[in-house]
Design a protein around this motif. Structure first.
Motif, short mmCIF file in Angstrom:
data_model
loop_
_atom_site.label_atom_id
_atom_site.label_comp_id
_atom_site.label_asym_id
_atom_site.label_seq_id
_atom_site.Cartn_x
_atom_site.Cartn_y
_atom_site.Cartn_z
N LEU A 168 71.99 35.68 37.49
CA LEU A 168 71.81 34.40 36.86
C LEU A 168 72.81 33.24 37.52
CD1 LEU A 168 70.56 35.42 33.27
CD2 LEU A 168 69.13 34.25 34.92
N ALA A 169 74.09 33.93 37.65
CA ALA A 169 74.99 32.67 38.11
C ALA A 169 74.82 32.50 39.64
CB ALA A 169 76.25 33.10 37.80
N GLY A 170 73.86 33.08 40.25
CA GLY A 170 73.59 32.72 41.83
C GLY A 170 73.92 34.00 42.68
N GLY A 171 74.40 35.10 42.15
CA GLY A 171 74.72 36.41 42.87
C GLY A 171 73.41 36.96 43.36
N THR A 172 73.48 37.84 44.35
CA THR A 172 72.19 38.49 44.76
C THR A 172 72.56 40.05 44.98
OG1 THR A 172 72.80 38.01 47.11
CG2 THR A 172 71.25 36.48 46.13
N CYS A 173 73.54 40.48 44.86
CA CYS A 173 73.95 42.02 44.82
C CYS A 173 75.12 42.33 44.00
CB CYS A 173 74.32 42.32 46.38
SG CYS A 173 75.63 41.52 47.28
N LEU A 174 75.54 43.72 43.87
CA LEU A 174 76.39 43.95 43.11
C LEU A 174 77.86 43.69 43.56
CD1 LEU A 174 77.01 45.85 40.79
CD2 LEU A 174 77.56 47.76 42.43
N ASP A 175 78.04 43.49 44.75
CA ASP A 175 79.31 43.11 45.50
C ASP A 175 79.66 41.39 44.94
OD1 ASP A 175 79.76 45.26 46.43
OD2 ASP A 175 79.26 44.52 48.76
N HIS A 176 78.63 40.80 44.68
CA HIS A 176 78.94 39.34 44.39
C HIS A 176 79.57 39.03 42.89
CE1 HIS A 176 75.93 37.61 47.30
NE2 HIS A 176 76.80 38.13 48.14
N ILE A 177 79.65 40.23 41.98
CA ILE A 177 80.47 40.20 41.03
C ILE A 177 81.94 40.08 41.26
CG2 ILE A 177 81.42 41.56 39.03
CD1 ILE A 177 78.66 43.16 39.00
N GLU A 178 82.43 40.17 42.56
CA GLU A 178 83.91 39.83 42.73
C GLU A 178 84.02 38.22 42.91
OE1 GLU A 178 87.67 41.12 43.47
OE2 GLU A 178 85.95 41.97 43.18
N HIS A 179 82.94 37.67 43.34
CA HIS A 179 83.13 36.32 43.34
C HIS A 179 83.23 35.64 41.89
CE1 HIS A 179 82.59 36.31 47.39
NE2 HIS A 179 81.35 36.59 47.32
N ARG A 180 82.42 36.15 41.00
CA ARG A 180 82.43 35.74 39.77
C ARG A 180 83.65 36.13 38.96
NH1 ARG A 180 77.82 35.20 41.77
NH2 ARG A 180 78.81 33.29 42.23
N ALA A 193 66.99 42.39 41.52
CA ALA A 193 67.04 43.67 40.52
C ALA A 193 66.45 44.88 41.03
CB ALA A 193 66.11 43.03 39.22
N LEU A 194 65.55 44.63 41.78
CA LEU A 194 64.92 46.13 42.38
C LEU A 194 65.88 46.36 43.75
CD1 LEU A 194 61.16 45.98 41.72
CD2 LEU A 194 62.79 47.15 40.46
N ALA A 195 66.85 46.84 43.53
CA ALA A 195 67.86 47.21 44.85
C ALA A 195 68.50 48.68 44.47
CB ALA A 195 68.88 45.97 44.83
N ALA A 196 68.85 49.28 45.57
CA ALA A 196 69.71 50.52 45.35
C ALA A 196 70.94 50.36 46.00
CB ALA A 196 68.71 51.35 46.08
N PRO A 197 72.03 49.86 45.27
CA PRO A 197 73.22 49.71 45.98
C PRO A 197 74.15 51.08 45.50
CG PRO A 197 73.30 48.47 43.72
CD PRO A 197 71.85 49.16 44.00
N LEU A 198 73.72 52.08 44.93
CA LEU A 198 74.77 53.02 44.48
C LEU A 198 73.90 54.30 45.17
CD1 LEU A 198 74.77 51.92 40.77
CD2 LEU A 198 76.54 51.50 42.54
N LEU A 247 69.82 58.74 42.20
CA LEU A 247 68.64 58.27 41.86
C LEU A 247 68.86 57.81 40.43
CD1 LEU A 247 65.37 58.42 41.86
CD2 LEU A 247 65.76 60.80 40.73
N THR A 248 69.64 58.44 39.57
CA THR A 248 69.78 57.84 38.18
C THR A 248 70.74 56.79 38.12
OG1 THR A 248 69.56 60.18 37.43
CG2 THR A 248 70.35 58.89 35.85
N SER A 249 71.76 56.68 38.84
CA SER A 249 72.72 55.37 38.79
C SER A 249 71.82 54.20 39.39
CB SER A 249 73.90 55.76 39.60
OG SER A 249 73.65 56.00 41.09
N ASN A 250 71.11 54.33 40.33
CA ASN A 250 70.34 53.48 40.97
C ASN A 250 69.11 52.86 39.98
OD1 ASN A 250 71.10 52.75 43.59
ND2 ASN A 250 70.41 54.63 44.21
N GLY A 251 68.73 53.67 39.17
CA GLY A 251 67.64 53.41 37.98
C GLY A 251 68.54 52.48 37.02
N ALA A 252 69.75 52.88 36.72
CA ALA A 252 70.66 52.22 35.85
C ALA A 252 70.66 50.72 36.15
CB ALA A 252 71.88 52.84 35.60
#
Length: 513
Positions: free
Chosen positions: A96-108, A409-414, A417-422
């Motif tokens: 919601l803050a403009g990130g598009t992937c898990l790695d963008h949490i580092e910017h936040r 939201a529909l991405a598989a960065p991990l 199977l289960t962790s990507n579902g989470a």
């Protein structure tokens, strides 16, 4: 909003419109002229690019989402320093803050103003967020889904009575591709795409995601769909919907469950496979029972219509001599049909498409194609044309799925199977919060206020994710910390500011119990 703020917004709106108008705007060339710039560092002020996050934080607090998630997701023995909700919100708010992937949490987490905006001293980094997703089992993820749906019940209670007339539950599978070669649980589908194949259960009226379950890429679309259909039916019954309708394509015509759903008072409109037996029945129907199918009236052409350009694609296909299929006519009919796994017959509505096949400018032959829809709606309640229209409107779920992919939201960065579902489940909360921010706009007041608020509500619900981001979320704001609250001082005006202020005012109201 109070009279002072309303006056300020009106003044800023008039100023912006005058600046953009052709009659009053300044004419100069070139219009974009780089000036000499200078950088300065603010002493104490902090500003964030996503000022709209203020409304989302207020929404999370108002609906009690933190408590619901923490009660359901018991994966930590000790909350030091983060609890389960911190991790879930960290993933959703990043998008919601403009990130598009898990790695963008580092910017936040390296943005002081963002940390102040969400009321955090620090937030988990991407590796910690990934480790959190790996802690879950399938059963625990199902409990988190139930917790989010319990919170959804509180949002639904704020809706008008007409909202509960009908709940249309839709199911579909979608492919989430990944280029990783060592991800556990990946598979290859019939298109030779590697990745995962999650099942998505949505509510058609609001585009909310009720259930999201990750599966291997080679699994059929309908796998476990009846189980999650039943869970969604229970949620809608619990909310008080007076009618429940199931919709799905041909993969979801679970004939072994139709009798049970019918006896339970659940309606369904499901696509049905055009097998040999059904096709023979359709071909042997008397021509008198077929009726022409009209897809609705075309809008009236404008008074000053633009010149219609030649169809470049059509000309290219003809010039290259490719085989081309053109729809010539459509008609429909209906008959009773009893599937092998059912103990009674149901209405089968069939659409016949008459197609002309050409190659270049040469006509080859005509063919007929049949599409079947099985339903337990009676002809008196829902005519055959409405059954067809309802089945075709299921295509709107494709738009919902595309928005889940657009927001990340529909991405598989991990790695499994289960962790990507989470991750998919937690990230899809960003789309859900966007919808809830619109659904909590109360339609009340005088007629003019009701009309304005209803338009604002529908605008937010139907808005694409990135339009919502750019209109409502990405508004620069100064963040001021006080002893009891966070003050977001908006630093610019654009049309989305009015909508943000409306959302914030309404989510701040006490919820109806």
């Amino acid at each position: 909003m109070n009279a002072k703020v309303r006056k300020q917004l009106q003044q800023r709106k008039r100023k912006l419109r005058r600046r953009l108008s052709v009659e009053h705007g300044t004419w100069q060339s070139p219009m974009i002229r780089p000036a000499t710039t200078k950088l300065e560092m603010a002493e104490r002020q902090q500003a964030v690019a996503c000022g709209g996050i203020a409304a989302i934080m207020q929404l999370i607090k108002a609906i009690g989402l933190r408590e619901s998630i923490n009660d359901a997701a018991n994966v930590f023995k000790l909350h030091l320093p983060y609890d389960e909700a911190d991790h879930v919100f960290n993933i959703a708010l990043n998008l919601l803050a403009g990130g598009t992937c898990l790695d963008h949490i580092e910017h936040r987490r390296n943005d002081e103003a963002y940390l102040d905006a969400v009321g955090a001293v620090r937030i988990p980094d991407p590796t910690t967020a990934g480790d959190f997703c790996r802690r879950f089992t399938e059963q625990q993820l199902r409990m988190v889904m139930q917790a989010i749906n319990d919170t959804r019940q509180r949002v639904w209670k704020q809706q008008e009575d007409s909202f509960f007339d009908v709940a249309t539950i839709e199911a579909d599978g979608t492919m989430v591709e990944t280029y990783g070669e060592k991800k556990q649980g990946i598979g290859m589908n019939y298109k030779r795409q590697w990745g995962y194949h999650p099942l998505v259960i949505t509510l058609a009226q609001t585009q909310e995601v009720l259930y999201l379950v990750n599966r291997s890429g080679n699994r059929p679309s309908h796998e476990n769909s009846s189980f999650f259909f039943d869970l969604a039916i229970h949620q809608c019954r619990k909310a008080g919907f007076r009618k429940i309708v199931l919709r799905g394509d041909t993969d979801f015509s679970s004939t072994e469950h139709l009798d049970r759903w019918n006896d339970d008072g659940v309606k369904f409109i499901l696509g049905f496979d055009a097998n040999k037996a059904l096709t023979e029945i359709a071909e042997n129907l008397d021509e008198k029972v077929w009726k022409p199918l009209q897809r609705g009236s075309l809008p009236a052409p404008p008074e000053k219509a633009r010149v219609k350009h030649d169809n470049a694609k059509e000309a290219f296909v003809i010039a290259k001599g490719y085989e081309n299929q053109k729809l010539r006519a459509e008609s429909y009919a209906e008959f009773d049909y009893q599937p092998h796994k059912c103990t009674r017959a149901y209405r089968m509505v069939v659409v016949r498409k008459e197609i002309d096949v050409t190659k270049g400018q040469q006509f080859l032959f005509s063919k007929e194609k049949y599409f079947f829809y099985i339903t337990n709606e009676t002809a008196g309640d829902v005519p055959a044309r409405e059954v067809i229209g309802g089945a075709n409107r299921r295509c709107n779920q494709e738009n919902t799925i595309s928005q889940l992919k657009a927001c990340g939201a529909l991405a598989a960065p991990l790695d499994n199977l289960t962790s990507n579902g989470a991750y998919m489940l937690f990230a899809s909360l960003a789309w859900t919060l966007k919808l809830w921010s619109g659904m909590l706009i109360r339609v009340k007041g005088n007629e003019g206020q009701k009309r304005t608020r209803r338009e604002a509500r529908l605008r937010v619900i139907k808005m694409e994710f990135w339009t919502y981001m750019n209109s409502v979320m990405l508004i620069p704001a100064q963040v001021i910390r006080t002893a009891r609250q966070r003050v977001f001082r908006l630093l610019t005006y654009k049309p989305g500011v009015d909508l943000l202020w409306t959302i914030h005012d309404h989510v701040s109201m006490p919820l109806r119990s």
